[in-house]
Design a protein around this motif. Structure first.
Motif, mmCIF file in Angstrom:
data_model
loop_
_atom_site.group_PDB
_atom_site.id
_atom_site.type_symbol
_atom_site.label_atom_id
_atom_site.label_comp_id
_atom_site.label_asym_id
_atom_site.label_seq_id
_atom_site.Cartn_x
_atom_site.Cartn_y
_atom_site.Cartn_z
ATOM 1 N N SER A 138 0.831 -1.198 0.000
ATOM 2 C CA SER A 138 0.000 0.000 0.000
ATOM 3 C C SER A 138 0.868 1.251 0.000
ATOM 4 O O SER A 138 2.064 1.207 0.336
ATOM 5 C CB SER A 138 -0.922 0.011 1.220
ATOM 6 N N LEU A 171 -4.274 1.113 -2.525
ATOM 7 C CA LEU A 171 -3.819 -0.194 -2.995
ATOM 8 C C LEU A 171 -4.355 -0.457 -4.393
ATOM 9 O O LEU A 171 -5.527 -0.176 -4.679
ATOM 10 C CB LEU A 171 -4.323 -1.277 -2.033
ATOM 11 N N TRP A 190 -9.027 -4.038 5.934
ATOM 12 C CA TRP A 190 -7.631 -3.978 5.520
ATOM 13 C C TRP A 190 -6.808 -4.561 6.658
ATOM 14 O O TRP A 190 -6.918 -4.109 7.806
ATOM 15 C CB TRP A 190 -7.191 -2.540 5.255
ATOM 16 N N GLN A 196 -7.595 1.714 -8.314
ATOM 17 C CA GLN A 196 -7.074 1.670 -6.955
ATOM 18 C C GLN A 196 -8.219 1.828 -5.954
ATOM 19 O O GLN A 196 -9.266 2.397 -6.276
ATOM 20 C CB GLN A 196 -6.046 2.779 -6.721
#
Length: 385
Positions: free
Chosen positions: A299, A310, A323, A363
């Protein structure tokens, strides 16, 4: 991202541009971190158990199928090049604790201005807590207030949740598309039961700007099961939760992607019938909302929002999914340090310009848990159902 009909894209683009015109200001260094509690979904009192059961029993197979599956009528398809780090069904790679703690949210939001009811779906995760009853998700899965009040058909006006259930370990493989069944889900779909939301908290920033403009897109929800007196963490286990953890880390990101109209790697977004994304054909894939999916990789921090960014190939429905740092694939456990919030398109430059394209992008931005998010968790973990 939560599910949003693709017909809303044009209107939201206008709103996003207008919002950007007036400027996006980063939160102050000493912003108020006090958590904000929303109106209870199931209120305490003599009717608590009855109302909790009604909340859970609302979600028949037919209602779950209409909300929790994709809009294009196709089952999930693997990319020609094979599943990769951009997205892989977790069942392909592993099992472990995450298969019990991660799950799917089904909910109904009410437009507080028009009264319209808007069903939707997100993702969430069970985390450690003193009351063993806390799941965390994205704040936009429980409350949204967009500029100019777009209104009911788009689910992005001024809305609050009036009904929400969480299904840990959700497995949608047995959920038939188009079913009209009024039966409730069995253990094939809900192996650890269906849990009703009772109380919800959001960050102070999101309570004042519930539209992605200032970030802090995180919520904590208390859940209970009318058929099981145990708190959820005693049934599923719980993931550790961390705040103000280092960024620039290798992350595992989980969720239940479903809406291909906003899937950057869907073939219809690359073949000329939609705006071309220019992605190689061997990366195209589709989702159906049935399966827990993982993205993994290094990340990067977003300097404007203090989010984590990410590269990913997921889709709406994964909003609120966890996450994880220090994640062990062999045990399915790690430290949850964020939740899926919105898309980012690096071709549009750094945030806040990237915010104009939150509807779709290659992303994902995850809300990185800091002081405000810790206050939300503290409020939830110390509360009663």
């Amino acid at each position: 991202m939560r599910h949003l009909p693709h017909t809303a894209s044009a209107r939201l683009a206008v709103v996003a541009i207008a919002a950007a015109t007036v400027g996006v200001v980063a939160p102050a260094a000493h912003a108020d971190t006090t958590a904000v509690e929303l109106p209870p979904v199931v209120a305490a009192g003599p009717n608590f158990t009855q109302d909790l059961r009604a909340e859970v029993n609302y979600w028949t197979l037919a209602k779950m199928a209409s909300v929790g599956l994709n809009d294009d009528g196709q089952d999930a398809t693997e990319p020609q090049g094979g599943w990769d780090d951009l997205s892989t069904p977790w069942s392909v790679d592993g099992q472990g604790l995450i298969t019990r703690t991660a799950g799917k949210l089904f909910f109904v939001q009410k437009d507080v201005d028009s009264g319209a009811l808007i069903p939707d779906a997100c993702s969430a995760d069970v985390v450690t807590s003193a009351n063993q009853s806390v799941v965390v998700t994205a704040a936009h899965c429980v409350a949204v207030h967009t500029p100019f009040d777009l209104g009911a058909p788009y689910g992005m006006g001024n809305t609050l949740v009036t009904n929400m259930v969480f299904i840990p370990g959700y497995n949608g493989a047995a959920l038939p598309r188009g079913t009209t069944s009024t039966a409730l889900p069995g253990t094939d779909i809900a192996p650890y039961g269906v849990w009703g939301a009772t109380r919800e908290w959001i960050t102070n920033t999101w309570s004042g700007s519930a539209d992605f403009a200032l970030g802090h897109d995180m919520a904590a929800v208390l859940v209970a099961n009318p058929d099981d007196p145990r708190p959820i963490a005693q049934v599923t286990g719980a993931q550790q939760i961390g705040f103000n953890q280092p960024q620039n880390q290798y992350e595992y990101m989980f969720g239940y992607p479903q809406t291909n109209e906003r899937n950057w790697y869907w073939s219809d977004n690359n073949d000329g019938t939609r705006a071309s994304n220019g992605e190689p054909q061997n990366l195209w894939r589709a989702f159906d909302g049935r399966t827990l999916t993982v993205t993994r990789g290094q990340s990067q921090p977003d300097a404007v929002y203090a989010n984590d960014v990410l590269n990913t190939a997921q889709a709406p429905g994964c909003s609120g999914g966890p996450w994880m740092q220090n994640f062990d694939p062999s045990t399915g456990s790690g430290v949850q340090t964020g939740v899926n919030s919105r898309y980012q398109n690096p071709n549009q430059g750094p945030s806040p310009l990237g915010w104009l394209n939150w509807l779709q992008g290659p992303q994902m931005e995850g809300t990185h848990f800091g002081d405000e998010e810790q206050a939300v968790w503290q409020a939830a973990q110390s509360a009663s159902l």
